[in-house]
Structure formats: structure tokens, C-alpha cells
Design a protein around this motif. Structure first.
Motif, short mmCIF file in Angstrom:
data_model
loop_
_atom_site.label_atom_id
_atom_site.label_comp_id
_atom_site.label_asym_id
_atom_site.label_seq_id
_atom_site.Cartn_x
_atom_site.Cartn_y
_atom_site.Cartn_z
N UNK A 149 0.47 3.24 -11.76
CA UNK A 149 -0.58 2.34 -12.27
C UNK A 149 -0.59 2.36 -13.79
N UNK A 150 -0.48 3.54 -14.38
CA UNK A 150 -0.45 3.63 -15.84
C UNK A 150 0.81 2.98 -16.41
N UNK A 151 1.91 3.12 -15.69
CA UNK A 151 3.15 2.50 -16.13
C UNK A 151 3.02 0.97 -16.16
N UNK A 152 2.42 0.40 -15.13
CA UNK A 152 2.23 -1.05 -15.09
C UNK A 152 1.28 -1.50 -16.20
N UNK A 153 0.23 -0.74 -16.45
CA UNK A 153 -0.72 -1.11 -17.50
C UNK A 153 -0.04 -1.09 -18.87
N UNK B 24 0.82 -1.21 0.00
CA UNK B 24 0.00 0.00 0.00
C UNK B 24 0.86 1.26 0.00
N UNK B 25 1.95 1.24 0.75
CA UNK B 25 2.85 2.40 0.75
C UNK B 25 3.49 2.60 -0.60
N UNK B 26 3.84 1.48 -1.28
CA UNK B 26 4.45 1.57 -2.61
C UNK B 26 3.49 2.20 -3.60
N UNK B 27 2.23 1.79 -3.59
CA UNK B 27 1.25 2.35 -4.52
C UNK B 27 0.91 3.79 -4.18
N UNK B 28 0.80 4.10 -2.90
CA UNK B 28 0.46 5.48 -2.51
C UNK B 28 1.59 6.44 -2.86
N UNK B 29 2.83 5.98 -2.71
CA UNK B 29 3.96 6.88 -2.98
C UNK B 29 4.14 7.16 -4.47
N UNK B 30 3.77 6.22 -5.32
CA UNK B 30 3.96 6.39 -6.76
C UNK B 30 2.71 6.87 -7.47
N UNK B 31 1.55 6.66 -6.90
CA UNK B 31 0.31 7.22 -7.42
C UNK B 31 -0.15 6.61 -8.74
N UNK B 32 -1.00 7.39 -9.44
CA UNK B 32 -1.60 6.90 -10.69
C UNK B 32 -0.58 6.75 -11.80
N UNK B 33 0.52 7.48 -11.71
CA UNK B 33 1.54 7.35 -12.73
C UNK B 33 2.11 5.94 -12.74
#
Length: 801
Positions: free
Chosen positions: A111-115, A100-109
Motif C-alpha cells: 500500500x505504501x509502495x503504491x502511494x 484481496x489475495x494480492x493485497x493480503x499477501x503484500x500487506x501494508x508495504x
């Protein structure tokens, strides 16, 4: 303690059958003890792999032995055993604080990178799978041409010089040498590369961790092994292994590293978990089907029908993209290789040739139904014979040199059968209509060639194509009948050898042979009726393959795409359904039989029927080994060294009596063995919890260690460090799935099958841990069906498989 026993007794009293406690070997993903119904679900119990049913006098003895006898007393080849060596994959994402900390620190950017990265990976999966398929196809074509060109020369030159023993011995050598090379690779380097790999991939997608199944070493052995097997003239095909190859390619590309080659590109580390890896492997398997048959839609349906236990819309679209890329890449490369760049006339490795619009009438549906039933009967016979041969191999052919010797013996027998057919059968046809590049004259007259020689002196794929497209009157009934019987028996013996091989092509060729016999028979019986033998050869091929593998939806679409005849979809579907129904009446599909022989805890699509009277409290393991939220390092090491479990609930109070059914405190979360080992290796512990600093830990530490976690034996700590403490709360999964003890077996089953769980903690009404359920606990309850009867049996867990 008395309160918990009273609660469990109340839960069990709701059941309609009495229960008794039995002991099971304590191992990974396996119960320490379970509660089992005394009576069987059915009065008749499946006894062995043949599907035979015991009489009523034998039922009690069989049930009692299955319940109480030690695993080592069970004879090799029993289908009613589960192996303790197989572990489960963790498809359920561990939503701990680090993630959760990893996702919160990196944000939507992020998520788009992973997609975006997922789409790029599926693109690469399609391209590299197709390139491997092209390499296999080109190597087989080149080596086969050299082989059969040499054999044709010696046969034609020796037939008049009375030295036919020379080409026979030469054929035997050219068969044995490649087969021995391929068998040595499989037997001594990577045994998991044997066969087509479809059962292993099916188990992996189902959620079972098959050792070494997606390693690059396995891929290399698979590629060169299947080339050796096909060039060696065995009754095998190269299409099935492409599915396994695609799966390995997907697993390697998606992780950005190779543990075998010790190469880490330090990219894509956020995909290093079982959840993401299994999704990519699904795409790789589909891309393999698309490259093999030129069937991208069939590839998607294959992954859905044959394995993947979790599916969503986004995954469907990405897998279809990978399949289309694989088909296009293979088409482009092979078309260019054959001197027709841009023509795109090579859709897949298996080229059925161009089918004109296949015309059929309503009156032929009865014939298609009968052919489907025939395919089911022959498929059941094939599976039964192959099961007996596999059991024989497991019992008596265990030494590696014996496995290589058996492969060489089958290679010699294959050329002997082929040469005998060519020598004995007098079936000649004028040149100009030959379906092979190397027509053999043998004893035929000038301007003619031997028909059976044309079938044997080419790859099995070309033989299938010739049976589909040869005009009426091209073959004699006796020649095709003899070839069908001989090739059927050879393919039965060949599948299961210690070589890389596929089953699709031998089944299609066998079915095409007896299907063409049906067409030829109709020509004789109905002389005024215009009969197309090639149409019935196609139906027979579909029926035979469906009767062996028991695939329906995906196989229908694969054949439609491979033939390019959408109008013939309905007859193919009817044929495959009838083949499956008739075959299932007698035994399981060939892949399921081999999976059961290996003791893999595979979960079917549906839970056992009439099992609502079995509760979670009756199948759970107890007592449960637990940890506190803040735990002592020494106790963690001692537990990991003494226990083989892979999941440990986190509670706020330890069990006082380990031998009792006492509750283990309020449930807080669950932590895995692999996570604990990583923490210990990196010394993520302190003298006291007050000076704990969780910010020094990153989730990348766990990604780096995936997938080959070290053993607890490799962890070294000092006596002083054993007194330190670890705060497990940032690393445990606080939102894992739990279930009340009163839940039924079907509900437990659906959670495991639909969500891909590895562990399911069982709690009481106060959210206190009383047990844990794993995949093996659920897979132990299996439904058997035989000759219109069905029932449920409880399998035994063995450490000997």
C-alpha cells in the motif's frame, strides 16, 4: 414467471403515468428493451440542435417518431440521439478474490509502495506535460518568426513596386502548406486528434471510453498538428490541445507500457485498471491547463468542473502537485530559452503580460453585467453557427480528401481576409509603440506602421496581449470593429475542421476586440472619465470565452492567475456568470453541442428533475444473460459470440425461458466480458471443478492484458476443451452494487454519476436478478432548457452514429 410479472406490475402501478414497452437495439452497454412513459414530461419538446421548440401539433408526431422510428431514419445532426458504439469505463474496483489475495499477501508495504508511486507518477506527468508545452511553444515561435519576417520583407518591398500580389500569394502558400500537413496527419493518421480534445477528455473523465483518445499516436499527431495549425495562421490556439496532451501523457506514464509501440517496462502493473487510470488522466488534464495558462489552481478546478465524476481529498492534493510542477517546469525551461534563467517570467503558454492593479468602481458593475450578457449572446450565436457548420460537414464533407481541402480553403480565406484588412484599412501608428516584432508599413508614412498588420503578423496570443495593453487611442474604432467581425466569422468556421486546434485563444481575441470597442465607446461618450480600454478588453475576452464554453469557476480562476490580478476577480466572476446564464437561455456550450452530436452518453451533474415516477424496473434491460458460478466453457464462448454485452451476473440458477421476464436466480456477483476472454485465452479451465486449483492464477494476468483486450473471435479452443468447466467465483465481483426494482431514476442516476458504475444489477425483494441497467439506460433521459422553459425527453439509441 407469474409471480415476477405480478411484482413488476405492482412496481409499475406506483407510477403516475402509464407505460408501454418499446424495443431498443441490443448492443454493448445498452438495453434490450425498456419501459417508457407514454406522455412527455413537458408539452413542448426540443426538436433540434438550435433549441427550437415544436408547437403542440408537432409534439405527438415528434414523440412517436422518436420512440418507434428506426435510427437510420433520423437525419444527421440530431442532438437527441445516443450512439451505441461508446462503452463505459469500470471505475468501480472489482474486489474479487484475486485482488484481496494480492493485497493480503503484500500487506501494508504494498500500500505504501503504491502511494509513493502515485506521487512519482504525478511528478512525471507535470514535468513531461510542461516539456511538451515548451516544445510546441518554441517550434511555433521559431516558425512564425521565419514566416512573418519573410512576409514583412516582401510587403514593404512590394508596396512601392506595385507587386503586392506577390506577398499575398506567398502568405497564402505559407498558410496552406502547414495547414495541409496538419490536416493530413489528423485525417489520415488519427482523426481523434482533431480539435482541442477537450470534449473527448471531458467524456473520458465522465466515465465514457472514447476509442484511441489517450494513445501515444494521438499525442504525436496532436503536437505536430497544433504546431501546423497555428503556424498556418488559422484562427486557433495551442492552449486547448495542451489539456488533451496532458491527458495522454498521464495515461501513458501511469501504465508503464505502450501498446502502440509494443513496449512494456513491466512496472506499475498494479495501476492497470480504469479506476487508477482515470485518476491519473484527471491530473494530466489539470497539468495541461497549468502549462497552457500558468494556472495550477485553475487546472484543478477545470478537472473538477468539466469532467471528473469522482473526486476525493487525496486526489485533489496530487492533482494540485502535478499542476504546480507543470507550471514551474515550463517557467524554468522557457525562461532559460529566452536568455533569462532563474527569472521565471514565463508562467504559461498564454502570457497576458503584466497587469498593474486594475481599478474599478461600483458604477462599472452595471457595465460588466451588460458585457457579460453581450458575451452570452455572442457565444450563443457562435455556438449556433458552428453547430450548423458541423452538421453540414457531417452530411456533405465525409471524404477525407474533402476534409483536407476544406482546411486548405479556410487557410487561404484567412490570409485573404487579413491581407484585405491591411490593404484597405488606413490605421497607422508611430513606430516605437508597436506591439509586434514585424511592423508592416504598407501605405503608412515614414516612421509609422499599419495597426492591423501588427495584429495579423503575429500569433493570436500576441494579438490578445496587444489589445490588453495598448494605450488609449492606439486603434481606430472602425479597424477594431472590422477585425472583430472578420475574426469572429473565421473562428466559427475554423473550429471543427480536421486539424488540431484550440478554441480558447480565438474566443479571447474576439472578445478582447469587442471589449476594447466598449472601452473606446466609453471614451467618446464620457470624455471626462478616465477610461482604460485594456480593462474592458479583458472583460470582453472573459465574456466571449464564457459565452462559448460556459465555464464559470475554473475560467474565473484561470483568468485571475493568468493576469495576476486577484483584485479583479469579482468583476470577472460576475461577467462569466452573466455570460453563462444568457448563453444557456438559448443553447448549450460548444463542447456539449459537439458531445451530443457524437451521441456520447454523458451524465450531467444532477439527475433529471421530476423523474421520481420512473423506476429502475422501467429502464432496466431484461431478460438478463447470466452465468452459473461453475460454468461450461462451450456455453461461455457461445454467449460471448452471440451477445455484445460486457457484464454478466452470476446466479445460482439459469433462466428457463429466455424470452420471458422470469427471474434468473439468486444474485451472487458479476463478471465482465474482458475477464472471461482473459480466462479463455489463458485456458484457465479444467475437466471438472473438483480438480480446480485457483492458486495457479494471479491478478497480474488481467493487468497484463489491460487495456486492449482481445476479441472473442481470437480465442481458440478445441472441441474437447468446450466440455471443460470454469469456476467463476474467484474472478467475479461478489460485492458489486445492486438495486431494488422499486428504486427511482434519480437514485439510479446518482449511483452511476457518483460511483462511476458501468453495470447496475436490478434485483427483486428476494435478491433474484430481474434486470440490469447501464450508462446508456440512464443517459437516455435528458433535460432540455430553452428560453426559460424546460422538460425531459427520452433519447433514441442509434447504431449509425
Amino acid at each position: 414467471m407469474a409471480q415476477l410479472r405480478r411484482k413488476v406490475s405492482e412496481a409499475l402501478s406506483m407510477a403516475e403515468v402509464p407505460y408501454e414497452t418499446i424495443e431498443h437495439d441490443e448492443s454493448d452497454d445498452k438495453s434490450a428493451s425498456v419501459l417508457k412513459p407514454v406522455e412527455e414530461t413537458s408539452a413542448e419538446t426540443q426538436a433540434d440542435g438550435t433549441g427550437s421548440i415544436n408547437n403542440e401539433d408537432d409534439v405527438t408526431q415528434e414523440s412517436e417518431c422518436r420512440t418507434h422510428c428506426a435510427p437510420e431514419t433520423v437525419e444527421v445532426g440530431n442532438l437527441n440521439l445516443l450512439s451505441s458504439k461508446f462503452e463505459s469505463l469500470d471505475y468501480d474496483t472489482c474486489e474479487n478474490h484475486l485482488l484481496l489475495d494480492e493485497e493480503r499477501s503484500k500487506g501494508y508495504k504494498f500500500i505504501m509502495k503504491k502511494s509513493f508511486a502515485r506521487w512519482i507518477i504525478f511528478l512525471l506527468i507535470g514535468i513531461f506535460t510542461a516539456l511538451i508545452a515548451c516544445f510546441i511553444d518554441i517550434m511555433i515561435e521559431v516558425l512564425s518568426d521565419l514566416k512573418y519576417n519573410c512576409l514583412q520583407f516582401y510587403v514593404d518591398s512590394c508596396v512601392w513596386n506595385y507587386c503586392l500580389v506577390t506577398p499575398y500569394l506567398l502568405w497564402m502558400v505559407l498558410n496552406i502548406v502547414p495547414v495541409v500537413i496538419g490536416s493530413l496527419l489528423v485525417t489520415y493518421l488519427e482523426p481523434v486528434a482533431a480539435g482541442s480534445g477537450i470534449p473527448q477528455v471531458k467524456c473520458y473523465l465522465n466515465g465514457v471510453k472514447i476509442p484511441r483518445v489517450v494513445r501515444i499516436k494521438t499525442l504525436l499527431v496532436k503536437v505536430f498538428g497544433v504546431i501546423s495549425s497555428v503556424v498556418g495562421g488559422l484562427a486557433v490556439g495551442k492552449e486547448g490541445p495542451m489539456i488533451h496532451s496532458g491527458a495522454v501523457v498521464a495515461a501513458g506514464i501511469s501504465q508503464g507500457k505502450s501498446t502502440t509501440l509494443k513496449v512494456d517496462l513491466r512496472i506499475l502493473d498494479y495501476f492497470r485498471e480504469d479506476h487508477e487510470k482515470r485518476d491519473f488522466v484527471s491530473g494530466g488534464a489539470a497539468a495541461g491547463v497549468a502549462a497552457a495558462f500558468g494556472a495550477p489552481v485553475g487546472g484543478v478546478l477545470f478537472s473538477l468542473e468539466e469532467g471528473t465524476s469522482f473526486w476525493n481529498q487525496g486526489l485533489t492534493w496530487r492533482i494540485f502537485f502535478a499542476s504546480m510542477v507543470s507550471t514551474f517546469t515550463l517557467n524554468s525551461v522557457l525562461s532559460t530559452y529566452h536568455g533569462r534563467p532563474g527569472d521565471l517570467s514565463y508562467c504559461g503558454l498564454l502570457n497576458f503580460g503584466k497587469f498593474e492593479t486594475i481599478v474599478y468602481t461600483f458604477s462599472e458593475f452595471f457595465i460588466f453585467i451588460l458585457m457579460g450578457m453581450t458575451g452570452g449572446l455572442l457565444g450563443a450565436l457562435f455556438n449556433h453557427i458552428n453547430y450548423k457548420l458541423t452538421v453540414f460537414r457531417l452530411r456533405y464533407i465525409q471524404a477525407r480528401w474533402l476534409k483536407v481541402f476544406e482546411a486548405a480553403m479556410v487557410a487561404a480565406l484567412t490570409c485573404t481576409v487579413g491581407f484585405t484588412m491591411i490593404y484597405v484599412m488606413d490605421d497607422c501608428k508611430p513606430l516605437g509603440q508597436d506591439p509586434t516584432k514585424f511592423p508592416v508599413q504598407m501605405f503608412c508614412g515614414d516612421g509609422q506602421y499599419n495597426v492591423l498588420g501588427a495584429i495579423w503578423f503575429q500569433t493570436p496570443e500576441a494579438s490578445v496581449r496587444s489589445l490588453f495593453h495598448d494605450p488609449p487611442g492606439s486603434h481606430k474604432v472602425l479597424s477594431v470593429a472590422v477585425f472583430f467581425v472578420g475574426y469572429f466569422l473565421l473562428s466559427c468556421w475554423t473550429y471543427g475542421l480536421s486539424v488540431s486546434s484550440g478554441l480558447f485563444i480565438p474566443s479571447l481575441l474576439t472578445g478582447a476586440a469587442w471589449g476594447r470597442l466598449v472601452g473606446m465607446g466609453l471614451e467618446i461618450l464620457l470624455p471626462g472619465w478616465k477610461v482604460d480600454p485594456g480593462k474592458y478588453a479583458l472583460v470582453g475576452a472573459a465574456a466571449q470565452l464564457g459565452g462559448v464554453v460556459r465555464m464559470t469557476i475554473s475560467l474565473t480562476v484561470i483568468l485571475i492567475e493568468a493576469t495576476g490580478s486577484i483584485s479583479f476577480g469579482l468583476p470577472l466572476m460576475i461577467t462569466l456568470i452573466m455570460a453563462k446564464w444568457v448563453g444557456d437561455f438559448f443553447n448549450e456550450g460548444i463542447y456539449d453541442i459537439h458531445i451530443q452530436l457524437a451521441g456520447v452518453p454523458l451524465l450531467p451533474w444532477e439527475p433529471p428533475p421530476l423523474s421520481n415516477n420512473i423506476y429502475a424496473s422501467g429502464i432496466m434491460s431484461h431478460p438478463v444473460v447470466t452465468f452459473n458460478a461453475v460454468e461450461n466453457v462451450g456455453r461461455i464462448i457461445d454467449v460471448l459470440r452471440s451477445e455484445t454485452h460486457n457484464g454478466f451476473p452470476i446466479v445460482d440458477q439459469q433462466c428457463e425461458d429466455a424470452d420471458s421476464m422470469k427471474t434468473c436466480g439468486t444474485y451472487r456477483g458479476i463478471i465482465l466480458r474482458s475477464q472471461l476472454i482473459v480466462l479463455l485465452q489463458n485456458k484457465i479451465f479444467n475437466e471438472s471443478v473438483e480438480i480446480w486449483n485457483p492458486k495457479q492464477v494471479s491478478i497480474k494476468m488481467f493487468w497484463k492484458a489491460y487495456p486492449r483486450y482481445q476479441s472473442i473471435k481470437d480465442v481458440s479452443v478445441t472441441q474437447e476443451e468446450r466440455l471443460f468447466t470454469i469456476d467463476l467465483r474467484p474472478f467475479m465481483n461478489p460485492a458489486s452494487y445492486t438495486l431494488l426494482h422499486s428504486a427511482s431514476l434519480p437514485r439510479v442516476f446518482r449511483l452511476f454519476r457518483g460511483l462511476g458504475l458501468r453495470h447496475l444489477v436490478i434485483v427483486n425483494d428476494s435478491n433474484e436478478v430481474i434486470g440490469i441497467v447501464t450508462r446508456k439506460d440512464v443517459a437516455r433521459f435528458r433535460v432540455w432548457k430553452h428560453r426559460g422553459r424546460m422538460g425531459m425527453i427520452e433519447l433514441m439509441i442509434s447504431e449509425k452514429l
